[in-house]
Design a protein around this motif. Structure first.
Motif, short mmCIF file in Angstrom:
data_model
loop_
_atom_site.label_atom_id
_atom_site.label_comp_id
_atom_site.label_asym_id
_atom_site.label_seq_id
_atom_site.Cartn_x
_atom_site.Cartn_y
_atom_site.Cartn_z
N TYR A 181 -2.40 2.66 11.07
CA TYR A 181 -1.53 2.32 9.95
C TYR A 181 -0.67 1.13 10.36
O TYR A 181 -0.21 1.05 11.50
CB TYR A 181 -0.64 3.51 9.58
N ARG A 183 2.21 -2.22 8.89
CA ARG A 183 3.04 -2.82 7.84
C ARG A 183 3.96 -3.87 8.48
O ARG A 183 4.19 -3.87 9.69
CB ARG A 183 3.90 -1.77 7.15
N ASN A 192 3.99 -11.08 3.11
CA ASN A 192 2.59 -10.65 3.07
C ASN A 192 1.67 -11.56 3.87
O ASN A 192 0.50 -11.74 3.50
CB ASN A 192 2.12 -10.58 1.61
N PRO A 209 -1.25 -7.38 5.86
CA PRO A 209 -0.14 -6.43 5.77
C PRO A 209 0.84 -6.81 4.67
O PRO A 209 0.99 -7.98 4.30
CB PRO A 209 0.54 -6.55 7.15
N THR A 210 1.53 -5.82 4.17
CA THR A 210 2.68 -6.00 3.30
C THR A 210 3.81 -5.15 3.91
O THR A 210 3.68 -4.65 5.03
CB THR A 210 2.38 -5.54 1.87
N GLU A 212 4.52 -2.33 2.77
CA GLU A 212 4.07 -0.95 2.56
C GLU A 212 2.97 -0.62 3.57
O GLU A 212 2.22 -1.50 4.00
CB GLU A 212 3.54 -0.77 1.13
N TRP A 213 2.87 0.66 3.93
CA TRP A 213 1.86 1.06 4.90
C TRP A 213 0.45 0.84 4.35
O TRP A 213 0.15 1.17 3.21
CB TRP A 213 2.01 2.53 5.28
N LYS A 214 -0.42 0.25 5.19
CA LYS A 214 -1.85 0.17 4.93
C LYS A 214 -2.57 0.78 6.12
O LYS A 214 -1.95 1.09 7.14
CB LYS A 214 -2.29 -1.28 4.72
N LYS A 215 -3.90 0.93 6.02
CA LYS A 215 -4.62 1.54 7.14
C LYS A 215 -6.02 0.97 7.28
O LYS A 215 -6.61 0.45 6.33
CB LYS A 215 -4.69 3.06 6.96
#
Length: 237
Positions: A181, A183, A192, A209-210, A212-215
């Motif tokens: 994960y 961010r 971003n 990435p932003t 907010e969490w990404k994965k």
């Protein structure tokens, strides 16, 4: 420069490659394009002169010694960034902003190049910029609009982050048995910037990435930046 290579015999990048050429000749020649041909219309935007001219040192190193040498030179210049005040000064009052306009301005240009991901497009856009604003005035909004239009990218948040704040963005990451994960933190709202990372799964991955969490799927992995991004990477689990 006392007839010495480097800057008075020293390498401002501490990479060794800055001693292969005379800093004054290379840097001041760069100002024939960035400063003398295209000129900032307010002292607050002097980073356009100094950031792009500093980046000509990277391009000259690449031409002289290859891309790996240029990457090493670029990485070394990041240590000169002090983050004592924003790169862009206060408009309309003859305020030129931080001396970070040299290394941090060059770092922004390099990260634009990495974001574009196509050296031919980067080089052609740089040449078009010089031709478009030749013997005229330029400012940060006009420059930003030009690069956005020519490349199809949106550099708005990158410009705001690196020119108007002193924060170094942090790519936070954590993992479980299946996912990594990630961010952005310590950054402006909506930051971003894409970033290429090397995972311990032996993969080069372009993340977007932003805040907010990404994965991404990758077991038992770690992340390191692949390229000379002016960021920090922090594992938080």
């Amino acid at each position: 420069n006392a007839y010495m290579n480097g800057y008075l015999g020293s390498d401002l990048s501490n990479s060794g490659f800055g001693l292969l050429w005379d800093f004054i000749i290379v840097h001041e020649t760069g100002h024939e394009w960035f400063g003398n041909s295209l000129t900032a219309d307010d002292m607050a935007d002097l980073w356009i002169h100094e950031g792009f001219t500093t980046y000509t040192e990277v391009l000259y190193t690449q031409s002289l010694s290859g891309k790996a040498a240029a990457d090493s030179f670029m990485q070394g210049t990041l240590d000169r960034i002090e983050n004592n005040s924003p790169v862009v000064g206060i408009y309309g009052v003859r305020n030129e902003g931080s001396s970070d306009m040299y290394p941090k301005g060059a770092a922004l240009i390099h990260m634009m190049r990495l974001t574009i991901g196509d050296d031919e497009l980067f080089s052609s856009t740089l040449r078009k910029m010089v031709a478009h604003f030749r013997h005229g005035y330029i400012n940060t909004p006009a420059l930003l609009n030009f690069w956005n239009t020519q490349t199809g990218k949106n550099f708005n948040k990158m410009f705001s982050q690196y020119l108007s704040t002193t924060q170094v963005p942090v790519l936070e990451w954590r993992k479980d048995k299946k996912w990594i994960y990630y961010r952005w933190t310590r950054c402006i709202d909506g930051f971003n910037m894409p970033v290429e990372v090397q995972t311990s799964c032996n993969r080069l991955v372009k993340l977007e990435p932003t805040t907010e969490w990404k994965k991404i799927a990758c077991r038992n992995a770690t992340l390191t930046a692949a390229g000379n991004y002016y960021i920090e990477i922090k594992r938080i689990d």
